[in-house]
Design an enzyme around this catalytic site. Structure first.
Site, mmCIF file in Angstrom:
data_model
loop_
_atom_site.group_PDB
_atom_site.id
_atom_site.type_symbol
_atom_site.label_atom_id
_atom_site.label_comp_id
_atom_site.label_asym_id
_atom_site.label_seq_id
_atom_site.Cartn_x
_atom_site.Cartn_y
_atom_site.Cartn_z
ATOM 1 N N GLY A 210 -65.694 7.269 20.748
ATOM 2 C CA GLY A 210 -65.667 7.987 19.479
ATOM 3 C C GLY A 210 -66.053 7.105 18.307
ATOM 4 O O GLY A 210 -66.810 7.525 17.417
ATOM 5 N N CYS A 211 -65.564 5.883 18.304
ATOM 6 C CA CYS A 211 -65.857 4.967 17.195
ATOM 7 C C CYS A 211 -67.325 4.563 17.192
ATOM 8 O O CYS A 211 -67.935 4.415 16.133
ATOM 9 C CB CYS A 211 -64.954 3.740 17.278
ATOM 10 S SG CYS A 211 -63.207 4.177 17.109
#
Length: 154
Positions: A44-45
């Site tokens: 996600g990051c």
């Protein structure tokens, strides 16, 4: 502590990738997209960081600066930036003081286990240093577009 729209953004000075220092108030005169994320090089990051990287030409048109903040070390930030060709500063908040100021160090829960971690959040700061928009509990998909739209009306 939490940061509210219409209030001054808390200032900070912190180490960034490349062994540099960044002072938020030094960026006055241009809008700032300050986003908090849990950890370098996670799915996600990485998607969020690459989304901001890919949208930088749009942000540059309105002369906005993008800054990512996590508790990762400067060394981890250096590797993350190099691996994904990130072209904006990543702030290392190893002691958590910036997260505390912005209210992004929160209790989280995963499979019933509670722990402390960084809430994915973004703060849009206007050129006078006032928080114009806040997004908490950010979902990565579509978020960069939301920020870009908010920048247009700033």
């Amino acid at each position: 502590m939490s940061v509210e729209e219409g209030k001054k953004a808390p200032d900070f000075t912190a180490a960034t990738d490349g062994g540099k220092k960044l002072k938020l108030s030094d960026l006055r005169g241009k809008p700032v997209v300050l986003y908090f994320y849990p950890k370098d090089d996670t799915s996600g990051c990485t998607a969020e960081a690459c989304g901001f990287r890919d949208s930088l030409p749009d942000f540059s048109k309105v002369k906005a600066a993008v800054i990512g903040v996590s508790k990762d070390s400067v060394e981890k930030h250096d590797k993350f930036k190099k691996k994904y060709g990130l072209t904006f500063p990543l702030v290392s908040d190893e002691d958590g003081k910036i997260c505390e100021k912005y209210g992004t160090w929160v209790e989280k829960s995963l499979y019933g286990r509670k722990y402390m971690g960084i809430e994915r959040a973004t703060f849009l700061i206007d050129k006078e240093g006032v928080v114009a928009k806040v997004w908490h509990k950010v979902k990565v998909a579509g978020h960069v577009d939301e920020v870009a739209e908010a920048l247009k009306v700033l």
